[in-house]
Motif scaffolding. Sequence first.
Motif, mmCIF file in Angstrom:
data_model
loop_
_atom_site.group_PDB
_atom_site.id
_atom_site.type_symbol
_atom_site.label_atom_id
_atom_site.label_comp_id
_atom_site.label_asym_id
_atom_site.label_seq_id
_atom_site.Cartn_x
_atom_site.Cartn_y
_atom_site.Cartn_z
ATOM 1 N N LEU A 135 0.872 -1.166 0.000
ATOM 2 C CA LEU A 135 0.000 0.000 0.000
ATOM 3 C C LEU A 135 0.908 1.214 0.000
ATOM 4 O O LEU A 135 1.931 1.244 0.681
ATOM 5 N N ILE A 158 -5.578 2.443 6.531
ATOM 6 C CA ILE A 158 -6.113 1.890 5.285
ATOM 7 C C ILE A 158 -6.069 0.365 5.328
ATOM 8 O O ILE A 158 -7.025 -0.319 4.934
ATOM 9 N N GLU A 161 -8.823 -0.833 7.414
ATOM 10 C CA GLU A 161 -10.106 -0.690 6.708
ATOM 11 C C GLU A 161 -10.288 -1.793 5.668
ATOM 12 O O GLU A 161 -11.373 -2.339 5.506
ATOM 13 N N TYR A 162 -9.202 -2.128 4.954
ATOM 14 C CA TYR A 162 -9.270 -3.165 3.923
ATOM 15 C C TYR A 162 -9.182 -4.584 4.508
ATOM 16 O O TYR A 162 -9.292 -5.560 3.778
ATOM 17 N N ARG A 163 -8.919 -4.674 5.811
ATOM 18 C CA ARG A 163 -8.811 -5.959 6.495
ATOM 19 C C ARG A 163 -7.674 -6.813 5.920
ATOM 20 O O ARG A 163 -7.840 -7.981 5.583
ATOM 21 N N LEU A 193 -4.740 -6.744 -3.557
ATOM 22 C CA LEU A 193 -5.956 -5.923 -3.566
ATOM 23 C C LEU A 193 -6.121 -5.271 -4.930
ATOM 24 O O LEU A 193 -6.300 -4.061 -5.043
ATOM 25 N N TYR A 196 -7.997 -1.876 -6.008
ATOM 26 C CA TYR A 196 -8.190 -0.960 -4.886
ATOM 27 C C TYR A 196 -7.251 0.230 -5.018
ATOM 28 O O TYR A 196 -6.119 0.089 -5.498
#
Length: 258
Positions: A135, A158, A161-163, A193, A196
């Motif tokens: 990320l 983040i 939030e995205y687990r 991801l 995303y």
Amino acid sequence: MKEYLTIGEMARIKKISIKSLRYYERIGILIPEKINPENGYRYYSKEQLLTVDMIKFLASMDIPLRQWDKYIDPESGFHLRELIADSREVVREEIFRLEVRQKRLELAARGLEDNEKYEKVEGYYQRLIPERNILCYPMDEPESQVDFHKKLSILFEIAREYRVSANYPSGILMDYSPRGQSFSAYLEIYERLDGYPFFRHFPRHDYRCIRREPRAIVHVTRDEPEYFKEHPFVTIIEADCITSPVRFKPYPAELEFF
């Protein structure tokens, strides 16, 4: 009172403390069937043995006891099916947290092993780095340690939030093209991801690497102009070379040319 149990008998039979039974009474989830007005002695009906079982089950699933009223109805009784459904969700969340913790440890261990393996190598070297997922978040001041840690905190939010699992390694990433360069703080994660925002995937690659002082990435185009003339599109990842035992001082950084 033979058809009733004293508070001591209830505690012995269900193997809980008298203090716990008094707490259940205080929060209103297990009121004694009878209370002697003269001496205050508490007496429980034998049916309340099952109530204690349900309370213990609730507690064992880490569901707050104050949610008791959610599952009990004076008319229809205790809604065990709903409790089981909620307990399953609690277990799923706990499994997820443990898996994230395990992945964080694996990421940290891999980064530590790589750093120690190349710790004494001088000059440029080739290093095969497995595929990785990161990320990244744009930086306003790539030379600022404070700005880096602010953006790193955003990245952890983040990831939550995205687990996804996120931990060390982390650092700064630079994208270079003839139009200029941009910098981002990055955080490595386990999961992909695709699609995303903030996510990038790097395939398994043989990186050109060198160790430099921290934030050398900010001046790398100035320091190696000939390389960037030959490579007009480059991504460089700078990672702190932390080793164990960790000393709380600036560490050298590895520049990884992709």
